[in-house]
Design a protein around this motif. Structure first.
Motif, mmCIF file in Angstrom:
data_model
loop_
_atom_site.group_PDB
_atom_site.id
_atom_site.type_symbol
_atom_site.label_atom_id
_atom_site.label_comp_id
_atom_site.label_asym_id
_atom_site.label_seq_id
_atom_site.Cartn_x
_atom_site.Cartn_y
_atom_site.Cartn_z
ATOM 1 N N PHE A 1 0.874 -1.169 0.000
ATOM 2 C CA PHE A 1 0.000 0.000 0.000
ATOM 3 C C PHE A 1 0.911 1.218 0.000
ATOM 4 O O PHE A 1 1.309 1.743 1.039
ATOM 5 C CB PHE A 1 -0.943 0.000 1.207
ATOM 6 N N ASN A 2 1.269 1.632 -1.205
ATOM 7 C CA ASN A 2 2.291 2.641 -1.460
ATOM 8 C C ASN A 2 1.606 3.941 -1.859
ATOM 9 O O ASN A 2 0.821 3.962 -2.810
ATOM 10 C CB ASN A 2 3.191 2.112 -2.596
ATOM 11 N N ASN A 3 1.878 5.020 -1.139
ATOM 12 C CA ASN A 3 1.258 6.306 -1.475
ATOM 13 C C ASN A 3 2.248 7.308 -2.055
ATOM 14 O O ASN A 3 1.915 8.496 -2.191
ATOM 15 C CB ASN A 3 0.558 6.908 -0.243
ATOM 16 N N ALA A 4 3.440 6.878 -2.443
ATOM 17 C CA ALA A 4 4.484 7.800 -2.911
ATOM 18 C C ALA A 4 4.289 8.132 -4.386
ATOM 19 O O ALA A 4 5.066 7.730 -5.256
ATOM 20 C CB ALA A 4 5.866 7.205 -2.670
ATOM 21 N N TYR A 5 3.234 8.897 -4.657
ATOM 22 C CA TYR A 5 2.901 9.318 -6.015
ATOM 23 C C TYR A 5 2.944 10.834 -6.119
ATOM 24 O O TYR A 5 2.523 11.537 -5.188
ATOM 25 C CB TYR A 5 1.506 8.822 -6.413
ATOM 26 N N GLY A 6 3.417 11.310 -7.255
ATOM 27 C CA GLY A 6 3.449 12.738 -7.488
ATOM 28 C C GLY A 6 2.380 13.227 -8.430
ATOM 29 O O GLY A 6 2.298 14.427 -8.702
ATOM 30 N N GLU A 7 1.550 12.325 -8.945
ATOM 31 C CA GLU A 7 0.559 12.681 -9.960
ATOM 32 C C GLU A 7 -0.826 12.764 -9.328
ATOM 33 O O GLU A 7 -1.260 11.845 -8.626
ATOM 34 C CB GLU A 7 0.569 11.644 -11.082
ATOM 35 N N ALA A 8 -1.538 13.843 -9.638
ATOM 36 C CA ALA A 8 -2.825 14.097 -8.978
ATOM 37 C C ALA A 8 -3.845 13.000 -9.256
ATOM 38 O O ALA A 8 -4.614 12.626 -8.360
ATOM 39 C CB ALA A 8 -3.376 15.451 -9.430
ATOM 40 N N HIS A 9 -3.867 12.460 -10.483
ATOM 41 C CA HIS A 9 -4.901 11.462 -10.789
ATOM 42 C C HIS A 9 -4.689 10.174 -10.004
ATOM 43 O O HIS A 9 -5.655 9.499 -9.641
ATOM 44 C CB HIS A 9 -4.983 11.188 -12.291
#
Length: 366
Positions: free
Chosen positions: A48-56
């Motif tokens: 369960f990885n939340n390291a995203y830089g993209e809004a979508h």
């Protein structure tokens, strides 16, 4: 029949659950038996990885989190184990989307109220002595693992309890849309539906060829491994965004109670025919060498490989769209499981409302 879902992995079952929450009674058709290991949803844990830089992706993750929270306590604990996630590596701007580095990702998470903390490598090694780190480390306590096998059982239970149906060992041979609906051809006969939702993983392209113009869906066999811990922990989930050429690919992993610490390279497997999958471990020597260098708390010689499939689009973006009476969820590119309740909600929207649209990056080209 109103809605048929083809594929009973986590995406199909999540979609079925989201539909029964809205009063629908979908039929799910899955070609393999319950608990099979032929696709991409089996096993005890998923990152369960939340390291995203993209809004979508962050929007979809927020919608998924609502679903995970709604599923609540299963067998005495939540389906998400939020023991935290550490992300590090000089390749972060290449591996996390939109050129976002760890500082940018931390700022994006913080802006959404998601805990994010930047540490230096020495401080991180003090907290997690079983690991080594590059200079900057992003830690989010609001991440960890999804209990994969328990999630599948609970999604099926809730779907059936609310009046839906799941038929295992029911292979779909063809999907034939027309102006009034869809014929779904199986070994058990032909089913007629108003809408068919295809969440068939590695078999999606074969089923929809000629009906929908999809991006190329590349199917590979990936073989991460579980390693025995030399120390008791704590062990977070992790991403290592490596510089090009430093390792075969970016690295991910997580603790799996009873099995060890799962470590894998992202998307390095051989391309395969899903009906002739060799179940052959690959990159194990390189994976052991990586563990030896970066995980002093693991026994690098203790690897137990596991096998799963990736179905990857050229951009690694998901496909969430509708064409006529066909809805498709595909190309989850080794990163989809955590998003499943949000994907299910999005596919349910598309099925129930012809005017609904997923975020632009997830749509089929026009």
């Amino acid at each position: 029949m109103r809605i048929i879902i083809i594929g009973g992995g986590v995406m199909g079952l999540s979609t079925a659950w989201q539909l029964v929450r809205r009063g629908e009674r979908p039929l799910v058709l899955e070609r393999f038996a319950r608990g099979h290991h032929e696709g991409a949803s089996h096993g005890e844990t998923r990152n369960f990885n939340n390291a995203y830089g993209e809004a979508h992706y962050l929007d979809l993750l927020a919608r998924a989190r609502e679903g995970w929270d709604a599923l609540g306590i299963v067998d005495g604990e939540p389906l998400l184990r939020l023991h935290g996630l550490v992300s590090h590596g000089s390749g972060a701007a290449l591996g996390a989307g939109s050129g976002a580095g760890l500082t940018d990702i931390a700022a994006g998470l913080t802006a959404r109220g998601i805990p994010a903390e930047l540490l230096d490598g020495a401080e991180a090694a003090g907290r997690w002595p079983g690991m080594r780190f590059e200079d900057t480390v992003l830690f989010s306590s609001d991440a960890g693992v999804a209990r994969a096998a328990a999630s599948l059982r609970e999604l099926e239970r809730r779907t059936v309890e609310a009046g839906g149906e799941v038929r295992w060992d029911t292979r779909v041979r063809a999907v034939s849309p027309d102006a009034d609906g869809v014929d779904v051809v199986t070994d058990a006969g032909v089913f007629r539906a108003d809408i068919a939702i295809v969440t068939a993983g590695a078999w999606t392209e074969g089923l929809l060829s000629g009906s929908i113009h999809l991006p190329r869906l590349r199917v590979t066999e990936e073989t991460p491994a579980h390693f025995t811990a030399r120390i008791s922990g704590p062990w977070p989930s992790f991403n290592h965004f490596v510089a090009p050429g430093a390792q075969p690919a970016n690295v991910y992993g997580m603790p799996t109670p009873g099995e060890g610490i799962k470590v894998g390279f992202h998307g390095v497997g051989d391309e395969i025919d899903p009906d002739a999958r060799p179940h052959r471990p690959g990159w194990q020597r390189e994976l052991a060498a990586y563990v030896r260098e970066w995980f002093p708390g693991l026994d690098a010689d203790s690897a137990v490989p596991v096998s799963c499939t990736y179905t990857t689009t050229p951009t690694e973006a998901f496909v969430l769209d509708r064409v006529g009476p066909l809805v498709v969820g595909a190309g989850f590119s080794g990163q989809g499981f955590k998003f499943a309740p949000g994907v299910g909600a999005t596919l349910a929207d598309l099925a129930l409302d012809p005017a609904a649209r997923a975020a632009a990056p997830f749509r089929l080209p026009t």
